[in-house]
Design a protein around this motif. Structure first.
Motif, PDB file in Angstrom:
ATOM      1  N   ALA A 144       0.836  -1.205   0.000  1.00  0.00           N
ATOM      2  CA  ALA A 144       0.000   0.000   0.000  1.00  0.00           C
ATOM      3  C   ALA A 144       0.870   1.254   0.000  1.00  0.00           C
ATOM      4  O   ALA A 144       0.569   2.224  -0.703  1.00  0.00           O
ATOM      5  CB  ALA A 144      -0.925  -0.009   1.214  1.00  0.00           C
ATOM      6  N   TYR A 145       1.947   1.243   0.770  1.00  0.00           N
ATOM      7  CA  TYR A 145       2.839   2.403   0.845  1.00  0.00           C
ATOM      8  C   TYR A 145       3.354   2.784  -0.548  1.00  0.00           C
ATOM      9  O   TYR A 145       3.377   3.962  -0.913  1.00  0.00           O
ATOM     10  CB  TYR A 145       4.011   2.104   1.768  1.00  0.00           C
ATOM     11  N   PHE A 146       3.748   1.809  -1.321  1.00  0.00           N
ATOM     12  CA  PHE A 146       4.299   2.086  -2.634  1.00  0.00           C
ATOM     13  C   PHE A 146       3.224   2.325  -3.688  1.00  0.00           C
ATOM     14  O   PHE A 146       3.410   3.156  -4.575  1.00  0.00           O
ATOM     15  CB  PHE A 146       5.201   0.929  -3.086  1.00  0.00           C
ATOM     16  N   CYS A 147       2.131   1.581  -3.606  1.00  0.00           N
ATOM     17  CA  CYS A 147       1.156   1.576  -4.704  1.00  0.00           C
ATOM     18  C   CYS A 147      -0.133   2.325  -4.415  1.00  0.00           C
ATOM     19  O   CYS A 147      -0.754   2.861  -5.331  1.00  0.00           O
ATOM     20  CB  CYS A 147       0.836   0.132  -5.091  1.00  0.00           C
ATOM     21  N   GLU A 148      -0.581   2.359  -3.159  1.00  0.00           N
ATOM     22  CA  GLU A 148      -1.820   3.048  -2.791  1.00  0.00           C
ATOM     23  C   GLU A 148      -1.619   3.748  -1.447  1.00  0.00           C
ATOM     24  O   GLU A 148      -2.218   3.365  -0.445  1.00  0.00           O
ATOM     25  CB  GLU A 148      -2.975   2.057  -2.679  1.00  0.00           C
ATOM     26  N   PRO A 149      -0.774   4.772  -1.397  1.00  0.00           N
ATOM     27  CA  PRO A 149      -0.411   5.404  -0.125  1.00  0.00           C
ATOM     28  C   PRO A 149      -1.592   5.874   0.715  1.00  0.00           C
ATOM     29  O   PRO A 149      -1.534   5.856   1.947  1.00  0.00           O
ATOM     30  CB  PRO A 149       0.470   6.580  -0.551  1.00  0.00           C
ATOM     31  N   ALA A 150      -2.678   6.291   0.059  1.00  0.00           N
ATOM     32  CA  ALA A 150      -3.821   6.799   0.811  1.00  0.00           C
ATOM     33  C   ALA A 150      -4.456   5.735   1.690  1.00  0.00           C
ATOM     34  O   ALA A 150      -5.155   6.052   2.662  1.00  0.00           O
ATOM     35  CB  ALA A 150      -4.868   7.363  -0.143  1.00  0.00           C
ATOM     36  N   SER A 151      -4.223   4.466   1.392  1.00  0.00           N
ATOM     37  CA  SER A 151      -4.857   3.385   2.146  1.00  0.00           C
ATOM     38  C   SER A 151      -4.047   2.923   3.356  1.00  0.00           C
ATOM     39  O   SER A 151      -4.543   2.133   4.153  1.00  0.00           O
ATOM     40  CB  SER A 151      -5.116   2.187   1.228  1.00  0.00           C
ATOM     41  N   THR A 152      -2.813   3.409   3.522  1.00  0.00           N
ATOM     42  CA  THR A 152      -1.990   2.917   4.637  1.00  0.00           C
ATOM     43  C   THR A 152      -2.603   3.257   5.992  1.00  0.00           C
ATOM     44  O   THR A 152      -2.456   2.500   6.947  1.00  0.00           O
ATOM     45  CB  THR A 152      -0.565   3.488   4.576  1.00  0.00           C
ATOM     46  N   GLY A 153      -3.302   4.396   6.068  1.00  0.00           N
ATOM     47  CA  GLY A 153      -3.890   4.793   7.344  1.00  0.00           C
ATOM     48  C   GLY A 153      -4.980   3.863   7.834  1.00  0.00           C
ATOM     49  O   GLY A 153      -5.275   3.817   9.035  1.00  0.00           O
ATOM     50  N   SER A 154      -5.580   3.113   6.921  1.00  0.00           N
ATOM     51  CA  SER A 154      -6.642   2.187   7.317  1.00  0.00           C
ATOM     52  C   SER A 154      -6.135   0.765   7.532  1.00  0.00           C
ATOM     53  O   SER A 154      -6.905  -0.114   7.902  1.00  0.00           O
ATOM     54  CB  SER A 154      -7.740   2.171   6.244  1.00  0.00           C
ATOM     55  N   LEU A 155      -4.853   0.545   7.320  1.00  0.00           N
ATOM     56  CA  LEU A 155      -4.281  -0.793   7.486  1.00  0.00           C
ATOM     57  C   LEU A 155      -3.626  -0.927   8.846  1.00  0.00           C
ATOM     58  O   LEU A 155      -3.039   0.031   9.364  1.00  0.00           O
ATOM     59  CB  LEU A 155      -3.240  -1.068   6.394  1.00  0.00           C
ATOM     60  N   PRO A 156      -3.675  -2.121   9.453  1.00  0.00           N
ATOM     61  CA  PRO A 156      -3.009  -2.311  10.747  1.00  0.00           C
ATOM     62  C   PRO A 156      -1.501  -2.320  10.591  1.00  0.00           C
ATOM     63  O   PRO A 156      -0.968  -2.860   9.614  1.00  0.00           O
ATOM     64  CB  PRO A 156      -3.528  -3.686  11.200  1.00  0.00           C
ATOM     65  N   VAL A 157      -0.812  -1.680  11.518  1.00  0.00           N
ATOM     66  CA  VAL A 157       0.646  -1.791  11.581  1.00  0.00           C
ATOM     67  C   VAL A 157       0.968  -3.141  12.200  1.00  0.00           C
ATOM     68  O   VAL A 157       0.418  -3.486  13.243  1.00  0.00           O
ATOM     69  CB  VAL A 157       1.252  -0.648  12.420  1.00  0.00           C
TER      70      VAL A 157
END
Length: 218
Positions: free
Chosen positions: A85-98
């Protein structure tokens, strides 16, 4: 490269048996090696290079996990999903669990651990701080040199974003994966944040997005 199952019985991982698995992510900046177990991610190893394959920090669909013989544990699946997501869809990283981390440096109480967690929690996508500013955020304004040591020790780069820590002069400074990689990551984030901040084109039936927060801590 296939995932590997490696018996890990070592006190540095918490004193109990730890079966380590490895996953390789093919990213826009090269092969990223991720190791971890059921408890969490151990390390992320970045490709070290003096020149990146491309000077353009664009998103790319070429971000795939190399198939392995065995299913990786949940923390590694979460880690690869986050990095993709970081590389390809950065806007979605905030909704993903670390993913959970299972490295001794992030488990024992120390100033290094505090600095790394502060960086993870307080310095967001597209932002940058100086070593001194991060020292202040971590509670010790005189510990800029110790912050530099913490950045060099960071076992989980990109997710714990040590690339966002730069010199007070504005120079990007050193980086474990090489200065070109650090500058690519900073450029990637700047470009994607600008895209997210830009208003939608008129006449497409979409509402303009609100401006994002300031891209740096002062």
């Amino acid at each position: 490269m296939a995932s590997r199952l490696v018996p890990k019985v070592n006190s540095k991982w918490g004193g109990s048996p730890c079966k380590e698995k490895h996953v390789v992510l093919l990213s826009p900046v090269g092969k990223i090696e991720i190791s971890g177990c059921e408890r969490g991610v151990h390390e992320i190893k970045l490709p070290k290079m003096s020149v990146l394959p491309s000077g353009r920090a664009e998103t790319s669909a070429a971000c795939e996990v190399c198939p392995g013989a065995e299913e990786p544990p949940e923390p590694l699946r979460q880690c690869t999903a986050w990095l993709r997501a970081y590389f390809c869809e950065p806007a979605s990283t905030g909704s993903l669990p670390v993913p959970a981390f299972h490295h001794p440096l992030l488990q024992r109480d120390s100033f290094t651990r505090k600095v790394l967690w502060t960086l993870l929690e307080d310095v967001k996508f597209g932002e940058a701080v100086s070593y001194k500013q991060l020292a202040e955020l971590a509670g010790n304004s005189r510990a800029a040199r110790a912050v530099g040591g913490a950045m060099r020790s960071n076992p989980i780069p990109i997710i714990i974003p040590c690339h966002r820590v730069i010199r007070s002069s504005g120079d990007s400074g050193r980086y474990g994966g090489g200065q070109p990689l650090k500058e690519w990551l900073l450029s990637h984030e700047k470009l994607q944040k600008e895209k997210l901040s830009a208003p939608a084109a008129p006449g497409l039936g979409t509402r303009p997005q609100s401006a994002q927060q300031s891209s740096g801590k002062r």
